[in-house]
Design a protein around this motif. Structure first.
Motif, PDB file in Angstrom:
ATOM      1  N   GLU A 281     -45.993 -41.736  25.249  1.00  0.00           N
ATOM      2  CA  GLU A 281     -45.709 -42.418  23.987  1.00  0.00           C
ATOM      3  C   GLU A 281     -45.801 -41.421  22.828  1.00  0.00           C
ATOM      4  OE1 GLU A 281     -48.166 -45.775  23.417  1.00  0.00           O
ATOM      5  OE2 GLU A 281     -47.485 -46.825  25.237  1.00  0.00           O
ATOM      6  N   HIS A 282     -44.950 -41.639  21.846  1.00  0.00           N
ATOM      7  CA  HIS A 282     -44.946 -40.772  20.672  1.00  0.00           C
ATOM      8  C   HIS A 282     -44.467 -41.583  19.477  1.00  0.00           C
ATOM      9  CE1 HIS A 282     -41.174 -40.453  22.932  1.00  0.00           C
ATOM     10  NE2 HIS A 282     -40.565 -40.303  21.760  1.00  0.00           N
ATOM     11  N   THR A 283     -44.646 -41.006  18.322  1.00  0.00           N
ATOM     12  CA  THR A 283     -44.359 -41.756  17.096  1.00  0.00           C
ATOM     13  C   THR A 283     -43.029 -41.388  16.450  1.00  0.00           C
ATOM     14  OG1 THR A 283     -45.617 -40.100  15.849  1.00  0.00           O
ATOM     15  CG2 THR A 283     -46.799 -42.066  16.603  1.00  0.00           C
ATOM     16  N   GLY A 284     -42.382 -40.378  16.946  1.00  0.00           N
ATOM     17  CA  GLY A 284     -41.098 -39.999  16.347  1.00  0.00           C
ATOM     18  C   GLY A 284     -40.533 -38.737  16.983  1.00  0.00           C
ATOM     19  N   TYR A 285     -39.364 -38.329  16.520  1.00  0.00           N
ATOM     20  CA  TYR A 285     -38.708 -37.129  17.037  1.00  0.00           C
ATOM     21  C   TYR A 285     -37.798 -36.563  15.946  1.00  0.00           C
ATOM     22  CZ  TYR A 285     -34.702 -40.245  17.720  1.00  0.00           C
ATOM     23  OH  TYR A 285     -33.690 -41.135  17.530  1.00  0.00           O
ATOM     24  N   ASP A 286     -37.404 -35.301  16.122  1.00  0.00           N
ATOM     25  CA  ASP A 286     -36.577 -34.645  15.109  1.00  0.00           C
ATOM     26  C   ASP A 286     -35.788 -33.507  15.758  1.00  0.00           C
ATOM     27  OD1 ASP A 286     -35.461 -34.062  12.684  1.00  0.00           O
ATOM     28  OD2 ASP A 286     -37.207 -33.000  11.884  1.00  0.00           O
ATOM     29  N   TYR A 287     -34.698 -33.066  15.081  1.00  0.00           N
ATOM     30  CA  TYR A 287     -33.896 -31.931  15.522  1.00  0.00           C
ATOM     31  C   TYR A 287     -33.916 -30.867  14.425  1.00  0.00           C
ATOM     32  CZ  TYR A 287     -31.924 -35.853  18.202  1.00  0.00           C
ATOM     33  OH  TYR A 287     -31.754 -36.966  18.979  1.00  0.00           O
ATOM     34  N   ARG A 288     -34.191 -29.640  14.813  1.00  0.00           N
ATOM     35  CA  ARG A 288     -34.237 -28.559  13.837  1.00  0.00           C
ATOM     36  C   ARG A 288     -33.460 -27.351  14.364  1.00  0.00           C
ATOM     37  NH1 ARG A 288     -40.795 -28.949  12.869  1.00  0.00           N
ATOM     38  NH2 ARG A 288     -40.809 -31.097  12.058  1.00  0.00           N
ATOM     39  N   ASN A 289     -32.955 -26.584  13.417  1.00  0.00           N
ATOM     40  CA  ASN A 289     -32.233 -25.336  13.750  1.00  0.00           C
ATOM     41  C   ASN A 289     -31.058 -25.585  14.688  1.00  0.00           C
ATOM     42  OD1 ASN A 289     -34.265 -23.844  12.304  1.00  0.00           O
ATOM     43  ND2 ASN A 289     -35.578 -23.978  14.123  1.00  0.00           N
ATOM     44  N   ILE A 290     -30.268 -26.585  14.377  1.00  0.00           N
ATOM     45  CA  ILE A 290     -29.110 -26.912  15.221  1.00  0.00           C
ATOM     46  C   ILE A 290     -28.035 -25.836  15.072  1.00  0.00           C
ATOM     47  CG2 ILE A 290     -27.286 -28.592  15.650  1.00  0.00           C
ATOM     48  CD1 ILE A 290     -29.151 -30.755  14.625  1.00  0.00           C
ATOM     49  N   ASP A 291     -27.485 -25.430  16.221  1.00  0.00           N
ATOM     50  CA  ASP A 291     -26.453 -24.388  16.216  1.00  0.00           C
ATOM     51  C   ASP A 291     -25.401 -24.706  17.271  1.00  0.00           C
ATOM     52  OD1 ASP A 291     -25.188 -22.045  15.463  1.00  0.00           O
ATOM     53  OD2 ASP A 291     -26.333 -20.801  16.855  1.00  0.00           O
ATOM     54  N   CYS A 292     -24.138 -24.639  16.899  1.00  0.00           N
ATOM     55  CA  CYS A 292     -23.025 -24.863  17.833  1.00  0.00           C
ATOM     56  C   CYS A 292     -22.197 -23.583  17.922  1.00  0.00           C
ATOM     57  CB  CYS A 292     -22.139 -26.010  17.350  1.00  0.00           C
ATOM     58  SG  CYS A 292     -22.971 -27.617  17.294  1.00  0.00           S
ATOM     59  N   THR A 293     -22.076 -23.049  19.116  1.00  0.00           N
ATOM     60  CA  THR A 293     -21.350 -21.786  19.309  1.00  0.00           C
ATOM     61  C   THR A 293     -20.490 -21.858  20.560  1.00  0.00           C
ATOM     62  OG1 THR A 293     -23.196 -20.849  20.582  1.00  0.00           O
ATOM     63  CG2 THR A 293     -23.182 -20.435  18.190  1.00  0.00           C
ATOM     64  N   GLU A 294     -19.703 -20.796  20.767  1.00  0.00           N
ATOM     65  CA  GLU A 294     -18.898 -20.628  21.988  1.00  0.00           C
ATOM     66  C   GLU A 294     -17.985 -21.822  22.250  1.00  0.00           C
ATOM     67  OE1 GLU A 294     -21.335 -19.505  25.314  1.00  0.00           O
ATOM     68  OE2 GLU A 294     -22.582 -18.171  24.104  1.00  0.00           O
ATOM     69  N   LEU A 295     -17.307 -22.268  21.219  1.00  0.00           N
ATOM     70  CA  LEU A 295     -16.335 -23.353  21.375  1.00  0.00           C
ATOM     71  C   LEU A 295     -15.104 -22.797  22.089  1.00  0.00           C
ATOM     72  CD1 LEU A 295     -15.333 -26.228  20.766  1.00  0.00           C
ATOM     73  CD2 LEU A 295     -14.543 -25.385  18.543  1.00  0.00           C
ATOM     74  N   GLU A 296     -14.795 -23.355  23.259  1.00  0.00           N
ATOM     75  CA  GLU A 296     -13.692 -22.857  24.066  1.00  0.00           C
ATOM     76  C   GLU A 296     -12.875 -24.015  24.621  1.00  0.00           C
ATOM     77  OE1 GLU A 296     -15.494 -20.563  27.110  1.00  0.00           O
ATOM     78  OE2 GLU A 296     -16.200 -18.963  25.776  1.00  0.00           O
ATOM     79  N   SER A 297     -11.595 -23.738  24.839  1.00  0.00           N
ATOM     80  CA  SER A 297     -10.705 -24.727  25.424  1.00  0.00           C
ATOM     81  C   SER A 297     -10.295 -24.276  26.816  1.00  0.00           C
ATOM     82  CB  SER A 297      -9.459 -24.901  24.539  1.00  0.00           C
ATOM     83  OG  SER A 297      -8.501 -25.702  25.189  1.00  0.00           O
ATOM     84  N   ALA A 298     -10.421 -25.175  27.790  1.00  0.00           N
ATOM     85  CA  ALA A 298     -10.002 -24.872  29.155  1.00  0.00           C
ATOM     86  C   ALA A 298      -8.594 -25.380  29.429  1.00  0.00           C
ATOM     87  CB  ALA A 298     -10.970 -25.500  30.158  1.00  0.00           C
ATOM     88  N   GLY A 299      -8.007 -26.013  28.452  1.00  0.00           N
ATOM     89  CA  GLY A 299      -6.668 -26.570  28.585  1.00  0.00           C
ATOM     90  C   GLY A 299      -6.372 -27.409  27.357  1.00  0.00           C
ATOM     91  N   GLU A 300      -5.213 -27.984  27.362  1.00  0.00           N
ATOM     92  CA  GLU A 300      -4.795 -28.767  26.196  1.00  0.00           C
ATOM     93  C   GLU A 300      -5.719 -29.941  25.938  1.00  0.00           C
ATOM     94  OE1 GLU A 300      -0.987 -31.453  25.590  1.00  0.00           O
ATOM     95  OE2 GLU A 300      -0.438 -29.333  25.565  1.00  0.00           O
ATOM     96  N   ASN A 301      -6.302 -30.509  26.984  1.00  0.00           N
ATOM     97  CA  ASN A 301      -7.124 -31.715  26.848  1.00  0.00           C
ATOM     98  C   ASN A 301      -8.555 -31.500  27.325  1.00  0.00           C
ATOM     99  OD1 ASN A 301      -4.952 -33.352  25.866  1.00  0.00           O
ATOM    100  ND2 ASN A 301      -4.166 -33.423  27.959  1.00  0.00           N
ATOM    101  N   ALA A 302      -9.065 -30.288  27.163  1.00  0.00           N
ATOM    102  CA  ALA A 302     -10.430 -30.013  27.625  1.00  0.00           C
ATOM    103  C   ALA A 302     -11.060 -28.941  26.742  1.00  0.00           C
ATOM    104  CB  ALA A 302     -10.419 -29.556  29.082  1.00  0.00           C
ATOM    105  N   PHE A 303     -12.325 -29.140  26.408  1.00  0.00           N
ATOM    106  CA  PHE A 303     -13.043 -28.110  25.660  1.00  0.00           C
ATOM    107  C   PHE A 303     -14.517 -28.143  26.039  1.00  0.00           C
ATOM    108  CE2 PHE A 303     -14.062 -31.676  22.846  1.00  0.00           C
ATOM    109  CZ  PHE A 303     -15.341 -31.371  22.394  1.00  0.00           C
ATOM    110  N   SER A 304     -15.180 -27.039  25.795  1.00  0.00           N
ATOM    111  CA  SER A 304     -16.624 -26.954  26.020  1.00  0.00           C
ATOM    112  C   SER A 304     -17.240 -26.222  24.840  1.00  0.00           C
ATOM    113  CB  SER A 304     -16.933 -26.216  27.332  1.00  0.00           C
ATOM    114  OG  SER A 304     -16.539 -24.863  27.250  1.00  0.00           O
ATOM    115  N   VAL A 305     -18.527 -26.444  24.658  1.00  0.00           N
ATOM    116  CA  VAL A 305     -19.220 -25.822  23.533  1.00  0.00           C
ATOM    117  C   VAL A 305     -20.707 -25.711  23.862  1.00  0.00           C
ATOM    118  CG1 VAL A 305     -19.627 -28.017  22.338  1.00  0.00           C
ATOM    119  CG2 VAL A 305     -19.555 -25.895  21.023  1.00  0.00           C
ATOM    120  N   ARG A 306     -21.344 -24.735  23.292  1.00  0.00           N
ATOM    121  CA  ARG A 306     -22.782 -24.541  23.466  1.00  0.00           C
ATOM    122  C   ARG A 306     -23.509 -25.093  22.248  1.00  0.00           C
ATOM    123  NH1 ARG A 306     -25.584 -18.778  25.208  1.00  0.00           N
ATOM    124  NH2 ARG A 306     -27.757 -19.518  25.309  1.00  0.00           N
ATOM    125  N   VAL A 307     -24.503 -25.923  22.499  1.00  0.00           N
ATOM    126  CA  VAL A 307     -25.288 -26.531  21.420  1.00  0.00           C
ATOM    127  C   VAL A 307     -26.768 -26.227  21.674  1.00  0.00           C
ATOM    128  CG1 VAL A 307     -25.911 -28.648  20.210  1.00  0.00           C
ATOM    129  CG2 VAL A 307     -23.607 -28.388  21.151  1.00  0.00           C
TER     130      VAL A 307
END
Length: 345
Positions: A281-307
């Motif tokens: 059990e906990h009282t809350g949560y948070d996200y810090r230092n969010i970073d999105c990198t290495e956005l790549e497409s494997a095809g016209e209808n597909a992509f991946s990314v590092r978060v």
């Protein structure tokens, strides 16, 4: 007086005949030496190097056993020769080796440094010299190119030959899609025989990076989502990654997570069986230092990314920080973008 005159005339004739005989003998000897010289490897090599200095590349190609391929043309062979002999010194020496029954020679400079390996073969009948010379080629190590299907990749300005296609398989993250969905394909080409390091070029919308897979060099080609989609892709990936982290700590429901997933994938099935009731059990949560990198497409209808981000769980006044790093794979469906897989890095 008459006797002396005859003697002088006879002596003159003798000397003239002697000189003529000597000239004929020297001429004969010169011809013989020239004929002998024409049979030596040194003479053939001198002629070869003279053609190099004069830039008579077409003759050098014609007298070699070079065979063009889809990726290595005569122009490539000439470029390689030009680079090989770019700083050809005036003084060189020839050293016979034991290779190919002694038909291979090392061309060295005056310090003994190897310039090239020369291979001598018998010249066709009727040629002045006994040998033809060619520089032994040394191909670079075999290498591979991996690219999404449809990417028009060029090597040294030329399309990849179909004969070099070694494998076609689903791209990473899309290996086990449910029935009714088509996985983007990753093509792998195995190439060899190039004389110089390849220049790999890709069209707009793609990027290439060089990596090592064991001892083999691999050029990995990936797509880049169109600029108008970039913000949408990054925003979606960030939201899904945050929802997944919150689901693990029971701060998001399975229904909330499932809204982003493609049903029927191994990752989807794993999430249906995932039990998070053990989480403290906990009282809350948070996200810090969010970073999105290495956005790549494997095809016209597909992509991946590092978060990546720091996931913080609050228990009263205490904070517990959990560094989180994911790679997310998405496929465009009739219902919009859906997550096919999430890898923890």
């Amino acid at each position: 007086m008459k006797t002396k005159s005859k003697f002088r005339k006879g002596l003159a004739v003798f000397w003239l005949l002697s000189l003529a005989a000597i000239a004929v003998g020297l001429g004969w000897l010169w011809v013989r030496l020239d004929a002998y010289e024409a049979t030596t490897p040194e003479a053939a090599v001198r002629q070869y190097l003279k053609r190099v200095e004069q830039g008579d590349w077409n003759t050098l190609v014609a007298e070699s056993d070079f065979t063009p391929t889809a990726l290595v043309t005569e122009e490539d062979y000439i470029a390689w020769l030009k680079e090989k002999y770019a700083d050809l010194p005036q003084e060189t020496s020839l050293v016979r080796t034991g290779e190919k029954a002694g038909s291979v020679y090392l061309l060295k400079d005056k310090e003994g440094k190897e310039i090239a390996k020369l291979e001598l073969t018998d010249a066709p009948e009727g040629e002045k010299l006994a040998y033809r010379v060619q520089t032994q080629t040394a191909a670079i190590d075999p290498f591979a190119i991996e690219a999404p299907q449809g990417a028009k990749v060029l090597v040294n300005g030329r399309p990849l030959p179909e004969s070099a296609l070694a494998q076609s398989a689903p791209a990473q993250g899309y290996e086990e899609l449910p029935e009714g969905y088509t996985a983007p394909q990753l093509l792998r080409y195995e190439l060899e025989g190039l004389l110089q390091e390849p220049q790999v070029t890709v069209p707009e919308g793609y990027q290439v990076r060089r990596s090592q897979q064991g001892k083999k060099t691999v050029y990995e080609v990936t797509g880049v989502p169109a600029p108008e989609l970039e913000e949408e892709c990054l925003s979606l990936a960030q939201q899904v990654a945050k929802t997944y982290a919150a689901f693990v700590t029971t701060d998001a429901t399975r229904t909330q997570l499932n809204a982003y997933l493609l049903p029927g994938t191994p990752f989807y099935k794993a999430m249906q069986q995932f039990y998070n009731g053990w989480y403290v059990e906990h009282t809350g949560y948070d996200y810090r230092n969010i970073d999105c990198t290495e956005l790549e497409s494997a095809g016209e209808n597909a992509f991946s990314v590092r978060v990546s981000f720091d996931y913080v769980v609050l228990r009263g006044s205490k904070e517990h920080l959990y560094p989180s790093d994911y790679r997310l794979f998405f496929l465009k469906t009739d219902a919009g973008w859906k997550l096919t897989r999430l890898d923890t890095l």
